[in-house]
Each structure stands twice: as C-alpha cells, then as structure tokens.
Design an enzyme around this catalytic site. Sequence first.
Site, short mmCIF file in Angstrom:
data_model
loop_
_atom_site.label_atom_id
_atom_site.label_comp_id
_atom_site.label_asym_id
_atom_site.label_seq_id
_atom_site.Cartn_x
_atom_site.Cartn_y
_atom_site.Cartn_z
N GLY A 229 5.22 4.55 -9.05
CA GLY A 229 6.00 3.34 -9.31
C GLY A 229 5.08 2.13 -9.30
N HIS A 230 4.18 2.07 -8.32
CA HIS A 230 3.25 0.94 -8.25
C HIS A 230 2.29 0.96 -9.44
CE1 HIS A 230 4.07 1.31 -3.76
NE2 HIS A 230 4.37 0.06 -4.01
N GLY B 150 9.25 -4.29 -8.66
CA GLY B 150 10.06 -3.13 -9.07
C GLY B 150 11.54 -3.39 -8.79
N LEU C 237 0.51 3.65 -2.08
CA LEU C 237 0.91 3.51 -3.48
C LEU C 237 1.38 4.84 -4.07
CD1 LEU C 237 -1.95 1.16 -4.76
CD2 LEU C 237 0.25 0.55 -3.75
N SER D 273 7.33 4.23 -0.99
CA SER D 273 6.28 4.63 -0.03
C SER D 273 6.89 5.37 1.14
CB SER D 273 5.55 3.38 0.48
OG SER D 273 5.03 2.67 -0.61
N ARG D 274 8.12 5.02 1.48
CA ARG D 274 8.77 5.66 2.64
C ARG D 274 9.10 7.14 2.38
NH1 ARG D 274 10.64 0.35 3.47
NH2 ARG D 274 10.35 -0.30 5.62
N GLN E 248 15.41 -8.00 -3.11
CA GLN E 248 14.12 -8.67 -2.93
C GLN E 248 13.73 -9.42 -4.22
OE1 GLN E 248 10.41 -7.23 -0.80
NE2 GLN E 248 9.90 -6.57 -2.86
N MET F 78 11.29 6.35 -6.40
CA MET F 78 9.97 6.42 -5.75
C MET F 78 9.84 5.28 -4.74
SD MET F 78 7.36 7.51 -8.70
CE MET F 78 7.66 9.01 -9.62
N GLY G 137 0.82 -1.22 0.00
CA GLY G 137 0.00 0.00 0.00
C GLY G 137 0.85 1.26 0.00
O1 PAF Z 1 8.01 -4.79 -1.78
C1 PAF Z 1 6.99 -4.89 -1.07
O2 PAF Z 1 6.11 -4.04 -1.08
C2 PAF Z 1 6.85 -6.09 -0.15
O3 PAF Z 1 8.10 -6.51 0.32
C3 PAF Z 1 6.07 -7.25 -0.76
C4 PAF Z 1 6.78 -7.84 -1.96
C5 PAF Z 1 4.68 -6.78 -1.16
C6 PAF Z 1 5.91 -8.37 0.28
O4 PAF Z 1 5.26 -7.92 1.43
#
Ligand code: PAF
Length: 283
Positions: free
Chosen positions: A36-37, A149, A33, A190-191, A155, A188, A31
């Site tokens: 980028g999302h 992304g 958002l 969320s933080r 990740q 970009m 969330g």
């Molecule tokens: O990148 C993120 O927003 C999170 O790490 C993810 C992949 C949704 C898992 O909670």
Amino acid sequence: MIILKKIADLQHYLAPQKAAGARLGFVPTMGALHSGHTSLIQQAKAANTLVICSIFVNPTQFNDIKDFEKYPSSIDADIEMLIEAGCDVLFLPSVAEMYPGGPANTPTFNFGYLDTILEGAQRPGHFKGVGQVVATLLNAVQPHQLYLGQKDYQQCMVIKQLLRLMGIQDKIELVICPTRREADGLAMSSRNRRLSEFVRPQAATIYQCLVSIESKQHTSHFETVRKECIELLKDKGFDPEYVSLAKADDLTLMGDYQPNTPTVALIAAKLGDVRLIDNLILN
Ligand code: PAF
C-alpha cells in the site's frame, strides 16, 4: 535514495531542487511498509520530479502506550522497498528532531467535530498528535503534493482540514489513493503483521461487512445491516468498536442510507489485541 535525519539537511537538499523547478511529492509513513505504501510512492513518482518519504513512529498520536510499544518496525526492509519503489529521499528523524521543545511546546490544531466521532471518539488525542506531526513534516518538506491512503479515511479528512487551518490548502495538493487489499479483501496495514496465523483468516470479515453494507443499501435499513455486521464480527472473534455510515464529504454520521448522498461506510474492530479499521465509499 538518500537518507536524511535532520530537518535542516532536508531543507538544504530540497531548496535548490525546488528553485530549479522540481516538483515534490511527499508520502508520510510510520514505517513497517507494505505494498500500500509503495503504491503511494509509485503514484507520487509518476506525478513529481522528486519523491520524499518520511518514516517516523509518532509517539504523540498513540493514545495507548502498549499500541506504541508494539508498533511494528522493519527499517532495513523498508529502505529496500523504498529504493525498489523509486523513492528519492527518505526522511528519518528522531523524536528530539521532531519535538525539539517537547510535544507540549509543539503547536496543535482544533479539528472540531471530526475529532469527536469514530476514531476521534475511540482514540482521544490521536488526531491532535497526527495534526502536530503532519504540520511539522509539511513545514519541513514543503511538498507540492501530499499522498495519503484512503484506508485512513478520517485521517485524510483531518489532514485536509489541517491544510486549511495552516492556510496552505492552495499550495499543497492532497492526493488520496485507493486502499490496497490482500486477495481476500483485508485492507493492507502495518498492523496486519501482528495478526496470528490463527486469526488471520477471519480478518477479512471487516471487508465482507463493508461489501454487505454497500450491497444492501437499496433493500434494507442501515440499522438492520449494522446489527448483522456486529453479530458476524463477534461470531468471527472480533470485538467491534463501530460500524457506521457517514457523509463522504464531511463525515456527518447518518442513521440510515440516503439516496443521492455520497456515503462512506466505516468499521473499527479489534481482533485479539490488534485494532483494525477499514472503509468503503458506497457506489
Ligand atoms: O498514517 C500514518 O502512517 C500516520 O498517521 C502519519 C500520517 C504518517 C502521521 O504520523
């Protein structure tokens, strides 16, 4: 766009569509958002019949409880953005839905080396939590494509390995989309909305460092450039955690530039109490 909160309802909705030949693109998020999302949603939409987005702030991937408590939330604005971007299904589960037996009874995965370096070293347990939640989400959605992304480079590598560990690497295609940036280069995230107006102008220093690591690759040793970046980040008020170079395909850390080796530069640094990460694949 329909909003579903239960895994059973999601599967009940998706199963007939899949049986009728629909291709499913999936964008997992926490969330808060930003564009980028929405660009991930749009790319998923262009290549699939249905796009499913999940919003779930996963408690098990926060190694720092304060970070979890402060994680931004803006569900009403998120829903509007998703509708605008063309998302078909929003999956919005509760903690009880995702972890019915509690996190301790939810399977975890061993990411080996990847969990010992960079983000893995700085945030113990983080990737264990990411693996847990993404596995549950993938089992629920069973998409054809998974969109992530590049900003969270490590990740992406962890989730690539997760697909292999789950034995579904041939069923789900991982699509890694380029990082979206603000006009000054800040990736970009969320933080970013937690950055105060006083520190926000400094935040793009991370990107400037990445660009300088790239531009000096044929003229300097990495250790020299790394020290320059650490000094610059400190001058601009950051508390740097790492400035690193790694092989782009498996994240093996590199002490120096290596010609003809696909390479990624990665930085993590705190600005006030906001932790920022970014990376650049060197050209
Ligand atoms: O990148 C993120 O927003 C999170 O790490 C993810 C992949 C949704 C898992 O909670």
